[in-house]
Design a protein around this motif. Structure first.
Motif, PDB file in Angstrom:
ATOM      1  N   SER A   9       0.841  -1.208   0.000  1.00 53.33           N
ATOM      2  CA  SER A   9       0.000   0.000   0.000  1.00 53.33           C
ATOM      3  C   SER A   9       0.875   1.256   0.000  1.00 53.33           C
ATOM      4  CB  SER A   9      -0.884   0.027   1.244  1.00 53.33           C
ATOM      5  OG  SER A   9      -1.814  -1.020   1.243  1.00 53.33           O
ATOM      6  N   ILE A  37      -3.985  -1.652  -4.097  1.00 51.32           N
ATOM      7  CA  ILE A  37      -5.060  -1.216  -3.193  1.00 51.32           C
ATOM      8  C   ILE A  37      -5.596  -2.403  -2.412  1.00 51.32           C
ATOM      9  CG2 ILE A  37      -7.401  -0.245  -3.119  1.00 51.32           C
ATOM     10  CD1 ILE A  37      -6.609   1.145  -5.830  1.00 51.32           C
ATOM     11  N   ASN A  38      -5.704  -2.218  -1.105  1.00 49.44           N
ATOM     12  CA  ASN A  38      -6.478  -3.144  -0.285  1.00 49.44           C
ATOM     13  C   ASN A  38      -7.811  -2.439  -0.066  1.00 49.44           C
ATOM     14  OD1 ASN A  38      -7.774  -4.481   1.734  1.00 49.44           O
ATOM     15  ND2 ASN A  38      -5.979  -4.769   3.025  1.00 49.44           N
ATOM     16  N   LYS A  41      -8.986  -1.092   3.316  1.00 51.89           N
ATOM     17  CA  LYS A  41      -8.234  -0.091   4.088  1.00 51.89           C
ATOM     18  C   LYS A  41      -8.649   1.327   3.715  1.00 51.89           C
ATOM     19  CE  LYS A  41      -3.692  -2.031   5.275  1.00 51.89           C
ATOM     20  NZ  LYS A  41      -2.249  -1.975   5.002  1.00 51.89           N
ATOM     21  N   LEU A  72      -6.082  -7.003  -8.885  1.00 54.72           N
ATOM     22  CA  LEU A  72      -5.444  -8.082  -8.120  1.00 54.72           C
ATOM     23  C   LEU A  72      -3.968  -8.191  -8.473  1.00 54.72           C
ATOM     24  CD1 LEU A  72      -8.132 -10.909  -8.518  1.00 54.72           C
ATOM     25  CD2 LEU A  72      -7.523  -9.761  -6.372  1.00 54.72           C
ATOM     26  N   LEU A  73      -3.157  -8.459  -7.467  1.00 54.43           N
ATOM     27  CA  LEU A  73      -1.732  -8.682  -7.707  1.00 54.43           C
ATOM     28  C   LEU A  73      -1.536  -9.860  -8.674  1.00 54.43           C
ATOM     29  CD1 LEU A  73       1.270  -8.310  -7.131  1.00 54.43           C
ATOM     30  CD2 LEU A  73       0.961  -9.603  -5.014  1.00 54.43           C
TER      31      LEU A  73
HETATM   32  O1  PNS Z   1       1.138  -2.803   2.452  1.00 52.26           O
HETATM   33  P1  PNS Z   1      -0.076  -3.682   2.582  1.00 52.26           P
HETATM   34  O2  PNS Z   1      -1.305  -2.871   2.910  1.00 52.26           O
HETATM   35  O3  PNS Z   1       0.113  -4.843   3.532  1.00 52.26           O
HETATM   36  O4  PNS Z   1      -0.269  -4.307   1.130  1.00 52.26           O
HETATM   37  C1  PNS Z   1      -1.330  -5.179   0.869  1.00 52.26           C
HETATM   38  C2  PNS Z   1      -1.560  -5.229  -0.651  1.00 52.26           C
HETATM   39  C3  PNS Z   1      -1.994  -3.866  -1.177  1.00 52.26           C
HETATM   40  C4  PNS Z   1      -0.297  -5.702  -1.332  1.00 52.26           C
HETATM   41  C5  PNS Z   1      -2.682  -6.275  -0.869  1.00 52.26           C
HETATM   42  O5  PNS Z   1      -3.868  -5.863  -0.238  1.00 52.26           O
HETATM   43  C6  PNS Z   1      -2.935  -6.517  -2.360  1.00 52.26           C
HETATM   44  O6  PNS Z   1      -2.236  -7.293  -2.971  1.00 52.26           O
HETATM   45  N1  PNS Z   1      -3.962  -5.806  -2.916  1.00 52.26           N
HETATM   46  C7  PNS Z   1      -4.384  -5.989  -4.284  1.00 52.26           C
HETATM   47  C8  PNS Z   1      -5.585  -6.915  -4.340  1.00 52.26           C
HETATM   48  C9  PNS Z   1      -5.091  -8.352  -4.136  1.00 52.26           C
HETATM   49  O7  PNS Z   1      -4.521  -8.949  -5.018  1.00 52.26           O
HETATM   50  N2  PNS Z   1      -5.309  -8.898  -2.911  1.00 52.26           N
HETATM   51  C10 PNS Z   1      -4.743 -10.177  -2.527  1.00 52.26           C
HETATM   52  C11 PNS Z   1      -5.661 -11.295  -2.770  1.00 52.26           C
HETATM   53  S1  PNS Z   1      -7.073 -11.189  -1.725  1.00 52.26           S
END
Ligand code: PNS
Length: 175
Positions: A9, A37-38, A41, A72-73
Motif C-alpha cells: 500500500s 489497493i487493499n 483499508k 489483483l496482484l
Molecule cells: O502494504 P499492505 O497494505 O500490507 O499491502 C497489501 C496489498 C496492497 C499488497 C494487498 O492488499 C494486495 O495485494 N492488494 C491488491 C488486491 C489483491 O490482489 N489482494 C490479494 C488477494 S485477496
C-alpha cells in the motif's frame, strides 16, 4: 535476468519498506515496486501521491521501477510475464499469518505467482505506515521512520488530515 515485484500500500513508504527495497534490489536484476489497493483499508495518500513519495525515496536505487495497479496482484503478475517472483517483508510473526494467507491466495489465483519472504532488519521491525501516520498527525519527529526527502510532505498532509478529522468531530458533537 531475474525480476521481482514488491507490492504494497505504501501509505506512506517508510524506512521499513526501504530496507526491503534496497536489499531485494541487490538480490534481483530488477525490482518492480507496485502500489496496490487493499479495498478494506482507508488510505491517507492518493495513488499518485504514494507513487511520488516512493520515487523520491528510491531516487538513488538504479534497478527499480515504480508502478501502480488498480486490481489483483495475481492479475498484474499475469500481465507481466517478465516478473518471476513476489517479494514480501516480514517484520514479526504477527505478519506471518496474513502474509501466508495472501501468498497462498495469489498462488491459487495464478499458479506462477510464488512469494519469497525477506525478514525486516532488526532496526525496522517496529516501523509501520500506520505508526508513522500517528506520529505525524501529532507533529512528532519522523527522522528515524521515513527518509528525510519526504518528511515535510508526509507531515503536511497528515497534520491537515488530522485537523480536518478534529473539525468534523467538533461539528458532529455540536449537532
Ligand atoms: O502494504 P499492505 O497494505 O500490507 O499491502 C497489501 C496489498 C496492497 C499488497 C494487498 O492488499 C494486495 O495485494 N492488494 C491488491 C488486491 C489483491 O490482489 N489482494 C490479494 C488477494 S485477496
Amino acid at each position: 535476468m531475474k525480476t521481482a515485484i514488491y507490492p504494497g500500500s505504501f501509505d506512506p513508504v517508510t524506512n521499513g519498506h526501504l530496507d526491503i527495497i534496497k536489499r531485494a534490489s541487490k538480490m534481483f536484476d530488477k525490482l518492480v515496486v507496485v502500489v496496490l489497493i487493499n479495498p478494506l483499508k482507508n488510505y491517507s495518500f492518493s495513488i499518485p501521491e504514494r507513487v511520488g513519495l516512493l520515487s523520491k525515496a528510491c531516487g538513488d536505487i538504479p534497478n527499480i521501477e515504480i508502478d501502480s495497479y488498480d486490481g489483483l496482484l495475481a492479475d498484474y503478475f499475469k500481465e507481466h510475464p517478465e516478473i518471476d517472483v513476489i517479494v514480501k517483508g516480514l517484520r514479526a510473526t504477527s505478519d506471518f499469518e496474513y502474509e501466508f494467507q495472501m501468498a497462498h491466495t495469489n498462488k491459487d489465483l495464478n499458479p506462477r505467482a510464488e512469494t519469497v519472504f525477506i525478514p525486516a532488519s532488526a532496526n525496522t521491525t517496529f516501523i509501520s505506515s500506520s505508526m508513522v501516520k500517528q506520529v505525524a498527525m501529532f507533529g512528532g519527529d519522523l527522522t528515524k521512520y521515513v527518509p528525510p526527502e519526504i518528511h515535510e510532505q508526509i507531515s503536511a498532509k497528515l497534520t491537515a488530515e488530522f485537523a480536518e478529522k478534529k473539525r468534523m468531530a467538533r461539528l458532529r458533537a455540536e449537532q
